[in-house]
Design an enzyme around this catalytic site. Structure first.
Site, PDB file in Angstrom:
ATOM      1  N   TYR A 131      42.681  38.456  32.938  1.00 16.53           N
ATOM      2  CA  TYR A 131      43.056  39.816  33.651  1.00 16.53           C
ATOM      3  C   TYR A 131      43.824  40.609  32.600  1.00 16.53           C
ATOM      4  O   TYR A 131      44.784  40.050  32.163  1.00 16.53           O
ATOM      5  CB  TYR A 131      43.468  39.774  35.061  1.00 16.53           C
ATOM      6  CG  TYR A 131      42.416  39.144  35.945  1.00 16.53           C
ATOM      7  CD1 TYR A 131      41.565  39.674  36.247  1.00 16.53           C
ATOM      8  CD2 TYR A 131      42.740  38.130  36.443  1.00 16.53           C
ATOM      9  CE1 TYR A 131      40.442  39.375  37.288  1.00 16.53           C
ATOM     10  CE2 TYR A 131      42.151  37.558  37.682  1.00 16.53           C
ATOM     11  CZ  TYR A 131      40.887  38.015  37.963  1.00 16.53           C
ATOM     12  OH  TYR A 131      40.131  37.688  39.060  1.00 16.53           O
ATOM     13  N   ASP A 179      30.498  37.796  46.675  1.00 19.51           N
ATOM     14  CA  ASP A 179      30.377  39.154  47.246  1.00 19.51           C
ATOM     15  C   ASP A 179      29.228  39.530  47.701  1.00 19.51           C
ATOM     16  O   ASP A 179      28.927  40.085  48.791  1.00 19.51           O
ATOM     17  CB  ASP A 179      31.145  40.105  45.963  1.00 19.51           C
ATOM     18  CG  ASP A 179      32.260  39.807  45.490  1.00 19.51           C
ATOM     19  OD1 ASP A 179      33.132  39.498  46.231  1.00 19.51           O
ATOM     20  OD2 ASP A 179      32.629  39.986  44.166  1.00 19.51           O
ATOM     21  N   ALA A 213      28.413  35.912  43.418  1.00 21.34           N
ATOM     22  CA  ALA A 213      27.720  35.282  44.502  1.00 21.34           C
ATOM     23  C   ALA A 213      28.283  35.513  45.700  1.00 21.34           C
ATOM     24  O   ALA A 213      27.568  35.848  46.911  1.00 21.34           O
ATOM     25  CB  ALA A 213      27.078  33.670  44.405  1.00 21.34           C
ATOM     26  N   ARG A 261      43.148  34.518  44.307  1.00 18.07           N
ATOM     27  CA  ARG A 261      43.464  34.512  42.871  1.00 18.07           C
ATOM     28  C   ARG A 261      44.419  34.121  42.199  1.00 18.07           C
ATOM     29  O   ARG A 261      45.519  34.419  42.351  1.00 18.07           O
ATOM     30  CB  ARG A 261      43.174  35.805  42.261  1.00 18.07           C
ATOM     31  CG  ARG A 261      41.662  36.581  42.720  1.00 18.07           C
ATOM     32  CD  ARG A 261      40.486  35.949  41.854  1.00 18.07           C
ATOM     33  NE  ARG A 261      39.174  36.358  42.127  1.00 18.07           N
ATOM     34  CZ  ARG A 261      38.211  36.190  43.179  1.00 18.07           C
ATOM     35  NH1 ARG A 261      38.685  35.229  43.870  1.00 18.07           N
ATOM     36  NH2 ARG A 261      37.281  36.792  43.397  1.00 18.07           N
ATOM     37  N   GLY A 318      34.542  44.374  40.531  1.00 15.26           N
ATOM     38  CA  GLY A 318      35.687  44.107  41.508  1.00 15.26           C
ATOM     39  C   GLY A 318      35.075  43.745  42.904  1.00 15.26           C
ATOM     40  O   GLY A 318      34.062  44.046  43.372  1.00 15.26           O
ATOM     41  N   ALA A 319      35.927  42.714  43.469  1.00 18.12           N
ATOM     42  CA  ALA A 319      35.282  42.297  44.611  1.00 18.12           C
ATOM     43  C   ALA A 319      34.899  43.175  45.778  1.00 18.12           C
ATOM     44  O   ALA A 319      33.904  43.186  46.352  1.00 18.12           O
ATOM     45  CB  ALA A 319      36.288  41.204  45.331  1.00 18.12           C
ATOM     46  N   GLU A 320      35.739  44.338  45.608  1.00 17.15           N
ATOM     47  CA  GLU A 320      35.571  45.209  46.902  1.00 17.15           C
ATOM     48  C   GLU A 320      34.315  46.326  46.753  1.00 17.15           C
ATOM     49  O   GLU A 320      33.304  46.230  47.511  1.00 17.15           O
ATOM     50  CB  GLU A 320      36.717  45.939  47.148  1.00 17.15           C
ATOM     51  CG  GLU A 320      37.821  45.418  47.885  1.00 17.15           C
ATOM     52  CD  GLU A 320      38.960  44.507  46.568  1.00 17.15           C
ATOM     53  OE1 GLU A 320      39.747  44.110  46.828  1.00 17.15           O
ATOM     54  OE2 GLU A 320      38.459  44.959  45.611  1.00 17.15           O
ATOM     55  N   ARG A 348      45.661  43.794  33.752  1.00 13.24           N
ATOM     56  CA  ARG A 348      45.828  44.629  34.946  1.00 13.24           C
ATOM     57  C   ARG A 348      47.035  44.862  35.218  1.00 13.24           C
ATOM     58  O   ARG A 348      47.388  45.804  36.405  1.00 13.24           O
ATOM     59  CB  ARG A 348      44.761  44.182  36.246  1.00 13.24           C
ATOM     60  CG  ARG A 348      45.256  43.086  36.847  1.00 13.24           C
ATOM     61  CD  ARG A 348      44.071  42.224  37.551  1.00 13.24           C
ATOM     62  NE  ARG A 348      43.548  42.944  38.628  1.00 13.24           N
ATOM     63  CZ  ARG A 348      42.722  42.445  39.424  1.00 13.24           C
ATOM     64  NH1 ARG A 348      42.225  41.294  39.479  1.00 13.24           N
ATOM     65  NH2 ARG A 348      42.253  43.149  40.416  1.00 13.24           N
TER      66      ARG A 348
END
Length: 308
Positions: free
Chosen positions: A102, A252, A250, A166, A34-36, A104
């Site tokens: 995905y 992130d 990379a 995205r 997950g990006a965060e 989700r």
């Protein structure tokens, strides 16, 4: 006020081992991504304080997310939801091209709401980091992002935004005005040239983004390195020469490197150098965040290739 606070959806990651079409994959790895949370792990590995908040399902994947992030040194505020934890399936069709699907829609992470993000956490942070992914998940998730930004700004806490468009989550038409609004409320912005061109003039991307309001604009440009406009000063750094094993994560890692140094009080040139090194290290190992580097490992990029 020294730590990173971030929130969003972290999912289970099913990744085909090896390279080739998915139907011919014979083995898979299971992890998280997950990006965060990738950024939170990256900051923690570089010695910073990092907190991640998000909703997870009452399932093994949700438990794994809390366990992995905690083991990485991230303070984890996982809210258990009665829906499922989202999944993504990734395979590498070729050495240069990766595809992610995905699963989700209606997930626990998409049910994030403004009430989930405590004002006290935002106000006590050194920087609040959000991405353009979370507003695409649902109306309540979008509201959580914008309300959190306003709470942080009112408390004098810097806001960092990674545009992170995205296309599988929303169209360019739907995303552009929201992402522009997000950037206009930020102090620090990260974007690729292609992402920025969704809503600003492509002739001078750093300047165009800065005109929207952020004092620190960093343009991530893959193999071409990065350009930045920070407090009116321009910077440009090339990438470090490394052997690419897996390019995912990379960006992130780059963001984590910059924010970790910003939290530590480093000047802009040092922040960018650390970001470049962290991004370079990330592509040398597989996985979204498992290989996030430590300070010592970043130093090793310029040293001996055998550590005794």
């Amino acid at each position: 006020m020294t730590g990173l606070f971030t929130f969003g959806e972290t999912m289970g990651l099913v990744a085909a081992d090896g390279i080739g079409p998915l139907p011919y994959a014979r083995s898979f790895s299971f992890g998280i991504g997950g990006a965060e949370s990738n950024v939170a792990v990256g900051v923690a590995r570089l010695g910073g304080e990092a907190t991640w908040l998000g909703r997870v399902g009452p399932d093994a994947t949700g438990a794994l997310i809390a366990e992995r992030l905690g083991a990485a040194g991230v303070r984890t505020l996982a809210i258990t939801d009665d829906s499922f934890t989202g999944l993504m399936v990734r395979h590498r069709r070729s050495a240069q091209f990766a595809q992610v699907d995905y699963h989700r829609a209606g997930s626990a992470g998409s049910r994030l709401s403004p009430a989930d993000v405590p004002s006290a956490e935002l106000s006590a942070s050194g920087v609040v980091h959000v991405t353009g992914i979370t507003p695409a998940l649902s109306e309540t998730a979008r509201a959580a992002v914008f309300q959190s930004i306003e709470t942080a700004r009112a408390a004098g806490v810097p806001v960092s935004v990674d545009v992170n468009y995205r296309s599988k989550l929303w169209s360019r038409f739907d995303a552009a005005p929201v992402l522009r609004d997000l950037v206009s409320r930020a102090d620090v912005v990260f974007a690729s040239p292609e992402e920025a061109e969704l809503f600003v003039d492509p002739q001078d991307v750093p300047a165009a983004l800065a005109k929207l309001g952020p004092a620190e604009v960093i343009v991530k440009d893959g193999a071409r390195g990065c350009t930045a406009l920070i407090d009116g000063e321009r910077h440009a750094l090339p990438v470090l020469p490394v052997t690419v094993i897996d390019p995912v994560g990379a960006g992130d890692a780059f963001v984590a490197g910059y924010l970790a140094d910003r939290l530590a009080g480093a000047p802009p040139a040092d922040r960018l150098a650390t970001a470049i090194a962290a991004g370079a290290f990330a592509v040398t190992v597989p996985g979204d965040c498992e290989g996030a580097p430590t300070r010592a490992e970043l130093a090793a990029l310029k040293g001996d290739d055998v550590r005794r």
